[in-house]
Design an enzyme around this catalytic site. Structure first.
Site, PDB file in Angstrom:
ATOM      1  CD  GLU A  15      -1.908  -2.333   1.134  1.00  0.00           C
ATOM      2  OE1 GLU A  15      -0.781  -2.721   1.546  1.00  0.00           O
ATOM      3  OE2 GLU A  15      -2.798  -3.118   0.773  1.00  0.00           O
ATOM      4  CG  HIS A  54      -9.543  -7.741   7.332  1.00  0.00           C
ATOM      5  ND1 HIS A  54      -8.898  -8.539   8.253  1.00  0.00           N
ATOM      6  CD2 HIS A  54      -8.692  -7.606   6.296  1.00  0.00           C
ATOM      7  CE1 HIS A  54      -7.703  -8.886   7.787  1.00  0.00           C
ATOM      8  NE2 HIS A  54      -7.555  -8.330   6.599  1.00  0.00           N
TER       9      HIS A  54
END
Lengths: 437, 81, 327
Positions: C62, C131
């Site tokens: 990322e 998540h």
């Protein structure tokens, strides 16, 4: 142990009063200083305080009722102060610590939910967890703040102010009796909006009360009068310097300095700060230090009554308590507060009954000097006239000074001319050093 | 802010301390304190109300410039525009 | 004006496709966006239609590919960076906060970073603690960023185009529970991207919310109608900057406010909005502002616990009933 709550006497001459509304009901817990009822007396609408902590056990008189001073209106079961009050405080502190550490585990949550009186309507743990902070905050507030003011939502306060409504006359259905919008609307729809302190009959009552007190005073108290022109140039300069960079809400008026100077002077000349007790006065007028026999009773504190003229006519004389212990700024704030509450009819019983001396400030209205009438059972009243400029000779020079005339009316049964003169001189000296007030 | 708005704010500030006063009752060029029977506490409260509504804090040394309604109007107008 | 019924993911896809077609500087980049068709199937078919120069698969890095996005934006392109879920954006925080959000300021206005970052967010799919985050509030805290939360299908369709037109970085949060749902999409956006919209008019209480919680608020409003409580539902849409004008107008009308926020209560946007209401609409309130948020626990895996942690319709209804009597 049960205690009677009685119709109070709010002046030497008051014989009865009207109970207009209860702000508590049977079973309510009250703390010292809570406002529990709204009374109407000849002096206007008054908030009645309760002087002990406990639970209201019985309401004996239903509003609206006119009863004699001393009539038992309700009964109070006194709290055992040694165990109750600290417990409350402890719980409050515990709650605050809980909130601060935000230790919100599931066990912690359900424990707190059980001990608090949350208002949630469903019992799944999720809601308990999610709303726990809100509930805890609510409870902390409720515990820590047993306020004596009328509770109302912000919008109600604003609307009431705009429409000049007296909140004390409106029943609230919200938490802790808070007035909500629905309550205000219901009240307005009901057509009962007499603002109690503004009706013609109240004004008449007030006139009668003043008449009675003044007549009694002049009949019974041998007044003598003594005056002194006081140089307040130093005081005015101090005020100008102080107020220079302050916004209007922080500025101080001369009266605050005068009151502080008076309080200091009474510490040195306590003979002017007290009450003349004679057989005819009810002992409730003297707070606690009652002994047998006529004569001067020293007041235990310096509570100065301030004559406040009401716009529609009439006057009220609420006291500022312990003026010697307040700073000039604090005195100013108190003055602002009582002026405001005099006009809205929200003075407390204690403020109207326990002045140990009175001040009347007629300078604003243009009088050079005012020789007031003493409010029994006090023994003196101090009047101030308007500010006048004078030319004086000092150090071989002609200078301009500001002067006001202070006039003392005193009870010759207990005060001699010499003491009165010395007192005025001492007062004048205090005003020469305003920074030390 | 136009003159009418300022006039409105002044009247509202006066009514904070003297709720019974209407604009028609006031002689705009006479000392406001006399016209509306305001003592120094009332005057301070009136200034506080004006400060709240206009943001302008009138210093003591300027009191003489705002004695009448019209004087207050021009004083505020100068500072609000 | 014609409308169609699309799923939320189809609406997103249509927005991305329009962007690709309208502006050749636009490209989509992220993990599995190309050959896989997007982890949530949002970009399905785009790789085949637009090729590997417009739809770019990245390694699992990322910080790297968000940084590439910043660089591409600085270089004059219009990247759409897809961070698979907001949870992974933690790894790219420095790029987002210290580069994307801050370069314009640090360059004295000489540099713009016209970057759009799309991120899936929210809980409900049993993806558990790591998540399921709702971090709109983290990013709404940062000057230099704009944060959008399309709660409706029409916003999913059109907000991306609006975001791409902005010369500065915009983050778009797409709630995972909305992906499979169907809704109406029209040819135009409902409003400028910074505006909040009153989705249902009411007079007794304002329900202020965003993203995945909008549907819950609407459902609650319907239930409340049946007990004569008229709830107004405000979809905040843009979380930074907040459309305070619209939300305050609502509170001034109803005098009561409940904020529904899927983030954890502490430090939530609900707290920020509550402060704003206190500061600017205090004198309109008939009751304290309420907040409904997620229980402060890492989001559980088992379904019943997950649901127990999240805001639910019943809570909103109960809160509205309580607030009517200022409790």
């Amino acid at each position: 142990m049960l205690e009677d709550i009685t119709m109070p006497s709010l002046g030497a001459d008051m014989t009865d009063g009207t109970l207009n509304e209860w702000l508590v009901k049977e079973g309510d817990k009250v703390d010292v200083g809570d406002i529990i009822a709204v009374l109407e007396t000849q002096k206007g609408a008054i908030d009645m305080e309760v002087y002990s902590a406990g639970t209201i056990t019985e309401i004996l008189v239903a509003p609206v009722a006119k009863v004699s001073v001393g009539t038992v209106l309700a009964r109070l079961a006194l709290t055992d102060t040694s165990s109750q009050a600290p417990l409350k405080k402890e719980r409050t502190e515990t709650l605050t610590t809980e909130l601060k550490t935000s230790d919100v585990t599931k066990e912690g949550i359900s424990q707190e939910v059980n001990t608090q009186d949350t208002h949630s309507q469903h019992d799944n743990s999720q809601e308990a967890g999610v709303n726990i902070l809100t509930a805890q905050v609510e409870s902390v507030q409720a515990e820590a703040m047993q306020t004596s003011r009328v509770l109302a939502s912000p919008i109600v306060r604003r609307l009431a102010k705009e429409q000049q409504l007296d909140l004390a006359g409106i029943k609230g259905s919200g938490p802790q009796g808070a007035i909500l919008l629905a309550d205000l609307n219901a009240f307005l729809a009901n057509d009962e909006h007499e603002n109690i302190s503004k009706t013609a009959s109240s004004e008449q009552n007030m006139r009668q009360a003043i008449a009675a007190a003044m007549a009694k005073s002049k009949q019974e108290i041998p007044h003598f009068y003594i005056s002194l022109a006081i140089d307040i140039s130093a005081a005015q300069q101090w005020l100008q310097r102080h107020n220079k960079n302050k916004s209007p809400d922080e500025r101080v008026l001369l009266l605050a300095l005068l009151l502080k100077a008076l309080a200091k002077s009474l510490l040195k000349y306590p003979q002017l700060n007290g009450f003349y007790q004679d057989a005819s006065l009810p002992s409730s007028v003297f707070q606690g230090d009652v002994s047998q026999g006529e004569g001067f009773k020293q007041a235990s504190a310096i509570h100065i009554g301030n004559v406040i003229s009401l716009r529609q006519g009439g006057l009220l004389v609420p006291a500022i308590h312990d003026v010697d212990k307040l700073s000039v700024q604090e005195i100013m704030e108190s003055l602002r507060d009582i002026t405001q509450r005099s006009r809205t009819g929200h003075l407390r019983t204690s403020e109207l009954t326990d002045a140990s001396i009175t001040v009347t400030n007629m300078g604003e209205r243009g009088a050079d000097s005012v020789f007031g009438v003493i409010y029994p059972p006090q023994v003196a009243i101090l009047g101030f006239g308007k500010n006048k400029k004078e030319l004086i000779l000092a150090n071989d020079k002609v200078t301009e000074v500001d002067k006001i005339t202070a006039c003392l009316s005193a009870d010759h049964r207990v005060i001699d001319g010499m003491i009165a003169a010395k007192f005025l001189n001492y007062l004048s000296k205090q005003l020469q050093q305003p920074e030390r007030l | 802010m136009n003159t009418e708005n300022i006039e409105q704010l002044i009247i509202e500030a006066i009514q904070e301390v003297a709720p019974e006063i209407e604009q028609d009752d006031i002689d705009m060029d006479e000392d406001l304190r006399e016209e509306c029977d305001l003592d120094s506490m009332d005057f301070l409260n009136y200034l506080m109300a004006l400060k709240q509504s206009t943001g302008i804090s009138i210093v003591e040394t300027d009191y003489s410039q705002v004695s009448t309604f019209n004087e207050m109007l021009s004083y505020l107008a100068k500072r609000l525009n | 004006m014609t409308t169609q019924t699309l799923s939320y993911r189809e609406a997103l896809r249509a927005g991305i496709e329009q962007a690709l077609v309208d502006d050749e500087r636009v490209f989509l980049m992220g993990e599995d966006v190309g050959r896989y068709g997007g982890c949530y199937g949002v970009s399905k078919g785009l790789f085949e239609r637009y090729g590997d120069k417009r739809i770019i698969d990245t390694p699992i890095c990322e910080a790297g590919f968000v940084g590439v996005g910043v660089g591409a934006a600085l270089g004059g392109m219009r990247p759409i960076i897809e961070v698979m879920t907001v949870n992974f954006s933690l790894l790219a925080m420095d790029q987002i906060v210290n580069s994307a959000a801050t370069l314009r300021h640090m360059s004295g206005g000489q540099l713009n970073v016209p970057l759009v970052i799309r991120m899936a967010c929210g809980a409900g799919l049993q993806l558990a603690a790591q998540h399921s985050h709702s971090w709109e509030n983290f990013y709404a805290h940062i000057p230099g960023l704009k944060v959008l939360s399309p709660a409706t299908h029409n916003d999913a369709r059109h907000m991306l185009i609006q975001a791409l037109a902005d010369p500065d970085p915009v983050l778009i949060f797409e709630h995972v529970m909305l992906l499979n749902t169907n809704g109406e999409v029209s040819e135009q956006s409902d409003a400028a991207m910074e505006k909040a919209i009153v989705r249902k008019q009411g007079s007794d209480v304002s329900l202020l919310t965003y993203g995945g919680s909008l549907a819950k608020a609407m459902a609650a409003a319907e239930q409340l109608q049946a007990v004569n409580i008229s709830a107004e539902v405000v979809d905040l849409r843009c979380l930074r900057p907040l459309d305070t004008k619209t939300l305050l107008a609502s509170v001034k009308k109803t005098h009561r406010a409940i904020i529904i926020d899927e983030a954890w209560l502490t430090g939530s946007l609900a707290g920020e909005i509550s402060a704003i209401i206190m500061e600017q609409a205090f004198w309109q309130l008939d009751a304290p502002v309420k907040r409904i948020a997620t229980v402060e626990v890492p989001i559980p895996y088992p379904s019943h616990l997950e649901q127990a942690a999240l805001p639910q319709v019943e809570q909103i209804v109960a809160a509205a009933k309580d607030i009517m009597v200022a409790h």
